[in-house]
Motif scaffolding. Structure first.
Motif, mmCIF file in Angstrom:
data_model
loop_
_atom_site.group_PDB
_atom_site.id
_atom_site.type_symbol
_atom_site.label_atom_id
_atom_site.label_comp_id
_atom_site.label_asym_id
_atom_site.label_seq_id
_atom_site.Cartn_x
_atom_site.Cartn_y
_atom_site.Cartn_z
ATOM 1 N N UNK A 30 0.808 -1.207 0.000
ATOM 2 C CA UNK A 30 0.000 0.000 0.000
ATOM 3 C C UNK A 30 0.848 1.267 0.000
ATOM 4 N N UNK A 31 1.938 1.243 0.734
ATOM 5 C CA UNK A 31 2.786 2.417 0.810
ATOM 6 C C UNK A 31 2.160 3.534 1.620
ATOM 7 N N UNK A 32 2.897 4.608 1.837
ATOM 8 C CA UNK A 32 2.380 5.711 2.668
ATOM 9 C C UNK A 32 1.488 6.663 1.887
ATOM 10 N N UNK A 33 0.729 7.439 2.631
ATOM 11 C CA UNK A 33 -0.039 8.555 2.071
ATOM 12 C C UNK A 33 0.698 9.844 2.417
ATOM 13 N N UNK A 34 0.925 10.680 1.405
ATOM 14 C CA UNK A 34 1.716 11.888 1.596
ATOM 15 C C UNK A 34 0.814 13.127 1.646
ATOM 16 N N UNK A 78 3.285 12.966 -5.239
ATOM 17 C CA UNK A 78 3.882 12.008 -4.316
ATOM 18 C C UNK A 78 3.041 10.740 -4.171
ATOM 19 N N UNK A 79 1.736 10.862 -4.264
ATOM 20 C CA UNK A 79 0.861 9.714 -4.020
ATOM 21 C C UNK A 79 0.555 8.903 -5.273
ATOM 22 N N UNK A 80 0.753 9.485 -6.459
ATOM 23 C CA UNK A 80 0.367 8.797 -7.695
ATOM 24 C C UNK A 80 1.555 8.344 -8.523
ATOM 25 N N UNK A 81 2.698 8.201 -7.928
ATOM 26 C CA UNK A 81 3.869 7.752 -8.663
ATOM 27 C C UNK A 81 4.727 6.879 -7.762
ATOM 28 N N UNK A 82 5.818 6.396 -8.322
ATOM 29 C CA UNK A 82 6.704 5.549 -7.530
ATOM 30 C C UNK A 82 7.374 6.317 -6.400
ATOM 31 N N UNK A 83 7.282 7.655 -6.450
ATOM 32 C CA UNK A 83 7.826 8.459 -5.356
ATOM 33 C C UNK A 83 7.147 8.138 -4.030
ATOM 34 N N UNK A 84 5.947 7.583 -4.119
ATOM 35 C CA UNK A 84 5.205 7.242 -2.908
ATOM 36 C C UNK A 84 6.028 6.340 -1.999
ATOM 37 N N UNK A 85 6.776 5.419 -2.591
ATOM 38 C CA UNK A 85 7.602 4.505 -1.803
ATOM 39 C C UNK A 85 9.026 5.026 -1.624
ATOM 40 N N UNK A 86 9.519 5.789 -2.597
ATOM 41 C CA UNK A 86 10.929 6.151 -2.603
ATOM 42 C C UNK A 86 11.220 7.494 -1.949
ATOM 43 N N UNK A 87 10.240 8.387 -1.904
ATOM 44 C CA UNK A 87 10.491 9.733 -1.383
ATOM 45 C C UNK A 87 10.769 9.703 0.109
ATOM 46 N N UNK A 112 4.315 11.944 5.765
ATOM 47 C CA UNK A 112 3.692 10.697 5.327
ATOM 48 C C UNK A 112 3.059 9.981 6.518
ATOM 49 N N UNK A 113 2.079 9.160 6.213
ATOM 50 C CA UNK A 113 1.523 8.277 7.226
ATOM 51 C C UNK A 113 0.941 7.040 6.536
ATOM 52 N N UNK A 114 0.752 6.009 7.306
ATOM 53 C CA UNK A 114 0.206 4.751 6.801
ATOM 54 C C UNK A 114 -1.214 4.521 7.331
ATOM 55 N N UNK A 115 -1.946 5.596 7.520
ATOM 56 C CA UNK A 115 -3.304 5.457 8.017
ATOM 57 C C UNK A 115 -3.338 4.869 9.407
ATOM 58 N N UNK A 146 7.777 -1.198 13.349
ATOM 59 C CA UNK A 146 7.815 0.120 12.729
ATOM 60 C C UNK A 146 8.791 0.196 11.565
ATOM 61 N N UNK A 147 9.958 -0.428 11.724
ATOM 62 C CA UNK A 147 10.949 -0.427 10.652
ATOM 63 C C UNK A 147 10.420 -1.160 9.420
ATOM 64 N N UNK A 148 9.779 -2.304 9.629
ATOM 65 C CA UNK A 148 9.222 -3.057 8.500
ATOM 66 C C UNK A 148 8.112 -2.280 7.816
ATOM 67 N N UNK A 149 7.324 -1.555 8.570
ATOM 68 C CA UNK A 149 6.261 -0.750 7.978
ATOM 69 C C UNK A 149 6.843 0.303 7.040
ATOM 70 N N UNK A 150 7.998 0.863 7.395
ATOM 71 C CA UNK A 150 8.642 1.873 6.554
ATOM 72 C C UNK A 150 9.492 1.253 5.452
#
Length: 583
Positions: A30-34, A78-87, A112-115, A146-150
């Motif tokens: 899912x990745x984070x929401x920015x 940030x949310x609609x590209x691969x930057x979502x995971x890499x930024x 960023x947050x993961x909901x 927490x580390x695995x989530x990130x």
């Protein structure tokens, strides 16, 4: 190992493995929401006419700003590209031209947050602490989740080492492990603290009330709080209090209630340095640097109403003047004075003769001055630097106290080898606490990095009743501290959530006194951790207060909670009233 213990271990391991798997899947799939926040900044002009901007608490030149169009940070990108995971989270100073050579300056910050999954590290830490009663493994479990989530699979090199190699972590390690542990070791070896406490007790104890008052006074004097205060006060006063027929329920309550509450009222100790690390909030200049956060901490000390009422109630209890003493405590006092039975029938005292044994080197007898003079040096430097610099330099204070205590021991004939040995023994006694503190700092940083506070703000930022927020954060801290038995671990989880939330509520509702509202919420959370820790049956201070005074653990807990609730009720009324005034 019993079957129930094996089942507990298997269940705990299963929960950890499932949580780790869920965190890894959520982070990767899912990745984070920015979000991107733009905060206007004002321009300051000094006496020489030079202009600057305060950015993250530091003055910055106007030339450091970048045009807004060049920063190119939008939530959509940030949310609609691969930057979502890499930024990575970004904090940048930008400007926008208004025409006529005028510019507006902004702080542009991506977060960023993961909901709801952002709370997973804190939930795992708290849940395992509650079940296992073991903080180190619980904190490590929360860190791994927490580390695995990130998406950070290098737990040691990518998470732990960067966290514990910071200035804040190094300061905590030097202060708590080296200086405080060393000072306590020298005092124990020379008998300084024991000599001072016994002098106070022998010269002022004339009956049950004076015995209890001496216990209260020593709790105030040993204002470092926590386990140190519980052990020193309890073991010193118990023999004298027993002779005067002071019930162990009363004595353990006095010892416990003058440990952590005193430590946040007379906060010239390790508490401010530890707590300030969790207070940073984006866009809040007076929380941007360590110095400003320390100033904020000390400015909020007068708002620690629960701690003040708790200490006052304990004083009234010691003087037999408490107007609302609970029935069980009254019966305990009556039983002890009429029958000499210091514990209730059927109780199981947590007596430990080791706490009654002295570790004093009798070849070097101490006087009260051996304790009093280093304490004066500690207080003098801490208060002096606070007056001169705006925040106390506790490293200087404890360093000077340790040096003075060591020099006094050396002048009296103690060898350098013995002094160093005493310092090392004292440091050994706080190694466990140091490890827990470093791990707590790490889990607090992870809670910030996964955006738990930011997500909570997105949910509750429009909290309609700002006046109810201090009570809410107080109760949250109480539940966590009571469940885990540690207030410091509670702060690592709660402050990264509470402070951004308080700022968002103050901003969204346009409060007239937002800085005061922030201080009230901070004080409520701080005191909630103390309340929960003080009343928890799995807290180290609660257990040590029972052991050092020879009390039954649950008798101590059940007689302490009503007194603490009275103080908490009064504090909640004042916090709520002051928060209402902030509108």
């Amino acid at each position: 190992m019993t079957a129930s213990a094996r089942n507990l271990n298997f269940g705990t391991l299963s929960v950890f493995l499932v949580a780790s798997l869920v965190a890894a899947l959520v982070g990767q799939m899912w990745g984070p929401t920015w979000t991107v926040e733009t905060t206007p900044l004002g321009v300051q002009t000094d006496e020489d006419g030079k202009q600057s901007i305060t950015f993250d608490g530091e003055p910055r030149s106007l030339e450091d700003a970048i045009p807004l169009e060049e920063i190119q940070l939008t939530p959509e990108e940030l949310n609609d590209s691969k930057l979502r995971w890499e930024a990575e989270p970004l904090n940048q100073l930008g400007f926008e031209d208004n025409g006529a050579s005028e510019r507006s300056f902004f702080q542009i910050e991506s977060q960023r947050h993961w909901g709801v999954w952002s709370f997973l590290p804190a939930i795992i830490t708290i849940g395992l602490c509650w079940v296992t009663k073991e903080p180190i493994s619980s904190l490590l479990a929360g860190i791994v989740v927490g580390a695995l989530l990130m998406g950070q699979f290098d737990i040691l090199g990518g998470v732990l080492i960067p966290s514990i190699s910071t200035t804040t972590a190094a300061t905590i390690l030097i202060l708590y492990l080296w200086l405080l542990g060393g000072l306590m070791g020298v005092w124990a070896k020379t008998g300084a603290s024991q000599a001072f406490a016994e002098y106070m007790a022998k010269n002022y104890v004339r009956g049950p009330r004076s015995a209890k008052f001496v216990a209260w006074l020593l709790g105030v004097i040993f204002f470092q709080g926590g386990t140190i205060s519980s052990v020193l006060v309890g073991t010193t006063v118990k023999p004298l209090a027993d002779k005067e027929r002071v019930s162990h329920e009363e004595l353990s309550l006095i010892v416990d209630a003058t440990s952590s509450p005193i430590a946040i009222l007379l906060a010239f100790n390790a508490w401010p340095i530890y707590i300030q690390a969790f207070l940073g909030v984006a866009g809040v200049s007076y929380l941007a640097t360590e110095k400003s956060r320390l100033e904020f901490f000390f400015g909020a000390v007068p708002l620690s109403f629960y701690a003040a009422f708790s200490v006052l109630a304990t004083l009234l209890l010691a003087l037999d003047k408490h107007p609302l003493m609970p029935r069980k405590l009254k019966l305990a006092r009556q039983r002890a004075r009429e029958t000499g039975e210091l514990n209730a029938p059927g109780s199981e005292p947590l007596a430990n003769e080791a706490f009654q044994e002295s570790d004093v080197t009798i070849l070097h007898p101490a006087t009260p001055l051996d304790f009093f003079l280093p304490l004066i040096a500690l207080l003098g430097i801490a208060i002096g630097t606070y007056k001169a610099l705006g925040s106390p330099n506790v490293l200087w204070a404890f360093g000077a106290a340790l040096l003075l205590a060591a020099c006094m021991a050396w002048v009296k004939g103690m060898t350098l080898r013995t002094i160093i040995g005493a310092v090392l023994e004292g440091q050994k006694s706080v190694i466990l606490g140091s490890v827990i503190l470093l791990l707590a700092i790490t889990i607090g940083k992870i809670s910030q990095d996964v955006g738990a506070g930011h997500y909570l703000v997105s949910l509750l930022g429009d909290f309609p009743w700002h006046w109810a927020l201090p009570a809410a954060v107080f109760l949250i801290a109480v539940v966590i501290a009571f469940s885990t038995g540690t207030c410091w671990g509670t702060y690592a989880v709660t402050f990264p959530l509470v402070m951004p939330l308080a700022y968002a509520v103050a901003t969204n509702q346009e409060l007239t006194h937002p800085d005061l509202f922030m201080a009230i919420c901070f004080a409520a959370c701080l005191n909630g951790g103390v309340f929960g820790d003080q009343c928890s049956p799995i807290s180290d201070t609660t257990i040590l207060s029972s052991i050092s005074t020879g009390a039954d653990l649950m008798d101590h807990v059940t007689t302490q909670i009503p007194i603490a609730l009275q103080a908490a009720g009064l504090a909640l009324v004042l916090w709520t009233g002051m928060a209402y005034y902030c509108a």
